[in-house]
Design a protein around this motif. Structure first.
Motif, PDB file in Angstrom:
ATOM      1  N   GLY A  24       0.817  -1.212   0.000  1.00 18.51           N
ATOM      2  CA  GLY A  24       0.000   0.000   0.000  1.00 18.51           C
ATOM      3  C   GLY A  24       0.849   1.259   0.000  1.00 18.51           C
ATOM      4  N   GLN A  25       0.571   2.166   0.940  1.00 19.97           N
ATOM      5  CA  GLN A  25       1.319   3.415   1.068  1.00 19.97           C
ATOM      6  C   GLN A  25       2.374   3.345   2.178  1.00 19.97           C
ATOM      7  N   ALA A  26       2.634   2.122   2.669  1.00 20.59           N
ATOM      8  CA  ALA A  26       3.559   1.975   3.791  1.00 20.59           C
ATOM      9  C   ALA A  26       4.972   2.406   3.441  1.00 20.59           C
ATOM     10  N   GLY A  27       5.425   2.120   2.219  1.00 19.49           N
ATOM     11  CA  GLY A  27       6.782   2.499   1.830  1.00 19.49           C
ATOM     12  C   GLY A  27       6.988   4.001   1.868  1.00 19.49           C
ATOM     13  N   GLU A  28       6.034   4.744   1.306  1.00 18.34           N
ATOM     14  CA  GLU A  28       6.126   6.206   1.314  1.00 18.34           C
ATOM     15  C   GLU A  28       5.994   6.760   2.725  1.00 18.34           C
ATOM     16  N   ASN A  29       5.052   6.221   3.496  1.00 20.76           N
ATOM     17  CA  ASN A  29       4.861   6.712   4.865  1.00 20.76           C
ATOM     18  C   ASN A  29       6.079   6.442   5.738  1.00 20.76           C
ATOM     19  N   LEU A  30       6.681   5.274   5.586  1.00 22.57           N
ATOM     20  CA  LEU A  30       7.849   4.955   6.390  1.00 22.57           C
ATOM     21  C   LEU A  30       9.049   5.798   5.970  1.00 22.57           C
ATOM     22  N   ALA A  31       9.139   6.137   4.691  1.00 25.29           N
ATOM     23  CA  ALA A  31      10.203   7.039   4.235  1.00 25.29           C
ATOM     24  C   ALA A  31      10.070   8.393   4.902  1.00 25.29           C
ATOM     25  N   ARG A  32       8.841   8.851   5.062  1.00 22.33           N
ATOM     26  CA  ARG A  32       8.605  10.139   5.725  1.00 22.33           C
ATOM     27  C   ARG A  32       8.938  10.049   7.220  1.00 22.33           C
ATOM     28  N   VAL A  33       8.658   8.903   7.826  1.00 26.12           N
ATOM     29  CA  VAL A  33       9.030   8.693   9.225  1.00 26.12           C
ATOM     30  C   VAL A  33      10.551   8.731   9.388  1.00 26.12           C
ATOM     31  N   ARG A  34      11.266   8.169   8.438  1.00 31.45           N
ATOM     32  CA  ARG A  34      12.741   8.216   8.502  1.00 31.45           C
ATOM     33  C   ARG A  34      13.243   9.654   8.426  1.00 31.45           C
ATOM     34  N   HIS A  35      12.583  10.494   7.668  1.00 33.54           N
ATOM     35  CA  HIS A  35      12.957  11.909   7.617  1.00 33.54           C
ATOM     36  C   HIS A  35      12.727  12.578   8.970  1.00 33.54           C
ATOM     37  N   ILE A  36      11.608  12.256   9.619  1.00 34.52           N
ATOM     38  CA  ILE A  36      11.355  12.796  10.964  1.00 34.52           C
ATOM     39  C   ILE A  36      12.448  12.346  11.915  1.00 34.52           C
ATOM     40  N   ALA A  37      12.769  11.051  11.869  1.00 29.73           N
ATOM     41  CA  ALA A  37      13.792  10.500  12.762  1.00 29.73           C
ATOM     42  C   ALA A  37      15.150  11.143  12.512  1.00 29.73           C
ATOM     43  N   LEU A  38      15.499  11.323  11.236  1.00 35.80           N
ATOM     44  CA  LEU A  38      16.801  11.907  10.919  1.00 35.80           C
ATOM     45  C   LEU A  38      16.876  13.353  11.386  1.00 35.80           C
ATOM     46  N   ASN A  39      15.785  14.106  11.255  1.00 34.75           N
ATOM     47  CA  ASN A  39      15.761  15.481  11.748  1.00 34.75           C
ATOM     48  C   ASN A  39      15.994  15.523  13.254  1.00 34.75           C
ATOM     49  N   TYR A  40      15.359  14.606  13.979  1.00 34.74           N
ATOM     50  CA  TYR A  40      15.565  14.536  15.425  1.00 34.74           C
ATOM     51  C   TYR A  40      17.019  14.208  15.756  1.00 34.74           C
ATOM     52  N   LEU A  41      17.566  13.219  15.082  1.00 36.88           N
ATOM     53  CA  LEU A  41      18.930  12.775  15.383  1.00 36.88           C
ATOM     54  C   LEU A  41      19.953  13.853  15.062  1.00 36.88           C
ATOM     55  N   LYS A  42      19.764  14.557  13.964  1.00 36.04           N
ATOM     56  CA  LYS A  42      20.684  15.639  13.623  1.00 36.04           C
ATOM     57  C   LYS A  42      20.518  16.830  14.562  1.00 36.04           C
ATOM     58  N   GLY A  43      19.325  17.000  15.121  1.00 38.49           N
ATOM     59  CA  GLY A  43      19.091  18.094  16.048  1.00 38.49           C
ATOM     60  C   GLY A  43      19.600  17.820  17.452  1.00 38.49           C
ATOM     61  N   GLU A  44      19.965  16.576  17.729  1.00 38.99           N
ATOM     62  CA  GLU A  44      20.496  16.213  19.044  1.00 38.99           C
ATOM     63  C   GLU A  44      21.973  16.593  19.120  1.00 38.99           C
TER      64      GLU A  44
END
Length: 355
Positions: A324-344
């Motif tokens: 379904g749309q899981a691949g696109e949604n999970l890609a967006r979650v990885r962007h959220i995670a990367l933003n958090y990690l780079k902001g730490e």
């Protein structure tokens, strides 16, 4: 980037499920997945394991009255969550967390999620086009396009999603198409000249930018010289205003103000310098040669600091999720995670060590 702020924006994503069947709030599910990916989880089973291990922490921000969802629930929900609405929630969250300053460089480029390809279901790999703040090192937004050739249609859609007032938007050759130049006027553009245009358009730039009597390009210029591991690279940056030779380009590219050329010379040890690599740029901003040099250099941060981190640290290309749309949604979650990690910033280490 405060956690309550993220929870607020995730809660805006509408729940597609029948209310009487819901055991876990959609915002709780999305929040758990984000936290798990931040900590290195890559699949639904690992996300469920993380939830059981950190349930007390998760209850500080969500309900989780019935415990942790199963891995099957994660897979089913992420396949059906509206990807465009999650995309909007991501962009709004970044707007609330980051103010892009005047003159900041925002690089736009695409990346293919190679693991999302599924031959059995005749499903092509997902291609995401992202906007990346070069100075802050975070993703501001992204849109999906079916094929890389469709980046030219995705770029205007991405620009409409974001507020880039006063920014300098850099785009590679894929975005340099006269039939795709139109769009919102919030940010000034700096696209590179594409390979298809280089034979004609590039020659017109080369011949039209003023030359001095020595035969070298003249105008506002800026030189950079870098030495690293026995390799020396020198770049000459020259910019010119729109001269009479290029008046017709103003009709093809409304708002065109600056033409630019970057010539790079690379030398390994004591060997003779390689043939110069020449790149041409056009811009709707009035740029100095130094600003052109900085913007052209910062554009490649999206490759080195975003795409590289997604592939090496978060193993994006190894992810085989495509239902379904899981691949696109999970890609967006990885962007959220990367933003958090780079902001730490309290821990000095790479992305994997932070995870």
């Amino acid at each position: 980037m405060l956690t309550p702020s993220l929870m607020h924006h995730l809660s805006i994503v509408p729940d597609f499920r029948q209310a009487w069947k819901v055991q876990h709030q959609l915002s709780d599910i999305l929040f758990l997945i984000v936290c798990a990916v931040i900590c290195g989880a890559e699949g639904w089973d690992e996300i469920e394991d993380f939830g059981h291990a950190k349930l007390d922490f998760l209850r500080l921000y969500g309900d989780f009255e019935t415990g942790v969802p199963s891995h099957d629930t994660f897979a089913r929900v992420m396949a059906l969550v509206n990807a465009e609405q999650l995309q909007t929630a991501f962009a709004e969250w970044m707007k609330s967390c980051h103010d892009v300053t005047e003159g900041a460089v925002v690089a736009i480029d695409g990346k293919t999620l190679r693991g999302s390809y599924c031959r059995g279901k005749n499903k092509g790999a997902i291609h995401m086009v992202s906007a990346f703040s070069a100075a802050k090192g975070v993703v501001l937004g992204q849109v999906k396009t079916a094929q890389k050739s469709n980046e030219i249609t995705a770029i205007p859609e991405l620009l409409k999603l974001l507020n880039l007032q006063g920014c300098l938007v850099t785009i590679d050759a894929m975005g340099c198409r006269t039939d795709r130049h139109s769009g919102p006027a919030e940010g000034c553009r700096l696209p590179a000249i594409g390979k298809g245009e280089s034979a004609s358009f590039g020659c017109r730039l080369r011949d039209g930018i003023p030359n001095n009597q020595g035969g070298e390009l003249s105008g506002d210029s800026y030189i950079t010289d870098e030495k690293n591991r026995g390799r020396q690279e020198t770049r000459y940056h020259i910019v010119s205003e729109i001269t009479e030779e290029f008046q017709e380009l103003s009709y093809e590219w409304p708002g065109l103000k600056t033409l630019g050329v970057v010539m790079g010379f690379r030398q390994e040890s004591d060997e003779a310098p390689e043939e110069p690599m020449i790149r041409y740029y056009i811009s709707s901003a009035e740029l100095t040669a130094k600003k052109l040099a900085e913007a052209a250099r910062q554009h490649w941060h999206i490759e080195a600091k975003l795409h590289w981190s997604l592939d090496v640290a978060l193993r994006e290309d190894a992810c085989k999720i495509h239902r379904g749309q899981a691949g696109e949604n999970l890609a967006r979650v990885r962007h959220i995670a990367l933003n958090y990690l780079k902001g730490e910033k309290s821990f000095k280490g790479g992305i994997r060590r932070k995870q």
